[in-house]
Design an enzyme around this catalytic site. Structure first.
Site, mmCIF file in Angstrom:
data_model
loop_
_atom_site.group_PDB
_atom_site.id
_atom_site.type_symbol
_atom_site.label_atom_id
_atom_site.label_comp_id
_atom_site.label_asym_id
_atom_site.label_seq_id
_atom_site.Cartn_x
_atom_site.Cartn_y
_atom_site.Cartn_z
ATOM 1 N N GLU A 1 1.285 -1.236 -7.222
ATOM 2 C CA GLU A 1 0.708 -2.265 -8.776
ATOM 3 C C GLU A 1 1.324 -1.978 -9.845
ATOM 4 O O GLU A 1 2.590 -1.133 -9.835
ATOM 5 C CB GLU A 1 -0.807 -1.292 -7.982
ATOM 6 C CG GLU A 1 -1.222 -1.739 -6.645
ATOM 7 C CD GLU A 1 -2.249 -1.492 -6.329
ATOM 8 O OE1 GLU A 1 -2.883 0.001 -7.077
ATOM 9 O OE2 GLU A 1 -3.517 -1.508 -5.666
ATOM 10 N N CYS B 1 2.221 -6.948 -2.801
ATOM 11 C CA CYS B 1 1.949 -6.691 -1.158
ATOM 12 C C CYS B 1 2.585 -5.271 -0.633
ATOM 13 O O CYS B 1 4.188 -6.292 -0.789
ATOM 14 C CB CYS B 1 0.878 -7.701 0.092
ATOM 15 S SG CYS B 1 -0.638 -8.292 -0.982
ATOM 16 N N GLU C 1 3.765 -6.339 2.352
ATOM 17 C CA GLU C 1 4.125 -7.840 3.409
ATOM 18 C C GLU C 1 5.372 -8.356 2.528
ATOM 19 O O GLU C 1 6.164 -8.521 2.296
ATOM 20 C CB GLU C 1 3.171 -8.217 4.113
ATOM 21 C CG GLU C 1 2.703 -8.059 4.495
ATOM 22 C CD GLU C 1 0.625 -7.476 4.164
ATOM 23 O OE1 GLU C 1 1.034 -6.662 2.753
ATOM 24 O OE2 GLU C 1 0.049 -7.650 4.403
ATOM 25 N N CYS D 1 0.691 -13.718 1.435
ATOM 26 C CA CYS D 1 2.092 -12.293 2.028
ATOM 27 C C CYS D 1 2.292 -13.998 3.273
ATOM 28 O O CYS D 1 3.303 -13.295 3.774
ATOM 29 C CB CYS D 1 1.700 -11.514 2.422
ATOM 30 S SG CYS D 1 1.645 -10.362 0.982
HETATM 31 N N1 THU Z 1 -2.517 -4.656 0.021
HETATM 32 C C1 THU Z 1 -1.132 -5.423 0.908
HETATM 33 O O1 THU Z 1 -0.633 -5.214 0.250
HETATM 34 N N2 THU Z 1 -1.592 -6.502 1.784
HETATM 35 C C2 THU Z 1 -2.330 -7.140 2.010
HETATM 36 O O2 THU Z 1 -1.879 -7.829 2.522
HETATM 37 C C3 THU Z 1 -3.462 -6.951 1.271
HETATM 38 C C4 THU Z 1 -3.859 -6.008 0.249
HETATM 39 C C5 THU Z 1 -3.060 -4.705 -1.815
HETATM 40 C C6 THU Z 1 -2.326 -5.394 -2.710
HETATM 41 C C7 THU Z 1 -3.469 -4.019 -4.044
HETATM 42 O O3 THU Z 1 -2.066 -3.320 -3.987
HETATM 43 C C8 THU Z 1 -3.946 -3.887 -2.613
HETATM 44 O O4 THU Z 1 -3.917 -3.922 -1.112
HETATM 45 C C9 THU Z 1 -5.726 -3.959 -2.761
HETATM 46 O O5 THU Z 1 -5.936 -5.360 -2.188
#
Ligand code: THU
Length: 143
Positions: free
Chosen positions: A49, A58, A60, A99
């Protein structure tokens, strides 16, 4: 490459281990992802983040970027995605829309349709990428 139950559990364990490195101070939602390739290699990612919230990456997406950045151009067999076990309704976490598209790039380059292991509290949803992202736009369209 067929994926037996042992290989699936190993991939899920790799995603869980990766999640321990998640940088998610704003959402506190720690995600791990592990990509399995046809030569047995596993490349992981976590969410990363940013103080400028909308710039979050994310898990992935990071794993896919790492794989492409290491020179991989296909061979993607399976992907495991894990979320925190103490949040939400326990249903399996599925890759977000962005993703799916990012994963599709690597998958289409090698002509595979990877199995996505979406991990929940009590179950794992197994679904192909093409089911999650039907009629995908990809590199073949630009060739
Ligand atoms: N997030 C992922 O890493 N992968 C996903 O497929 C869905 C969401 C993360 C993004 C963010 O840092 C946190 O989850 C909350 O949305």
């Amino acid at each position: 490459m067929s994926l037996d139950e042992n290989a699936k559990s190993n991939l899920i364990a790799a995603a869980r281990a990766a999640a321990s490195h998640a940088y998610a101070p704003y959402s506190d939602y720690r995600v791990g992802s592990a990509l399995l390739f046809d030569d047995g290699a596993v490349i992981t990612g976590t969410n990363v983040e940013n103080a400028s919230y909308g710039l979050a990456l994310c898990a992935e997406t990071l794993a896919t970027a790492r794989a492409l950045g290491e020179g991989r151009r296909g061979g993607l067999v399976a992907v495991a995605v894990t979320g925190p076990q103490d949040k939400g309704d326990g249903s399996p976490i599925t890759p977000c829309g962005r993703c799916r598209q990012v994963l599709n790039e690597l998958a289409q380059l090698g002509g595979t349709d990877p199995l996505i292991l979406c991990v929940g509290t009590n179950d794992v949803r197994e679904v192909s990428l093409s089911t999650l992202l039907p009629h995908a736009f990809g590199p073949a369209h630009l060739a």
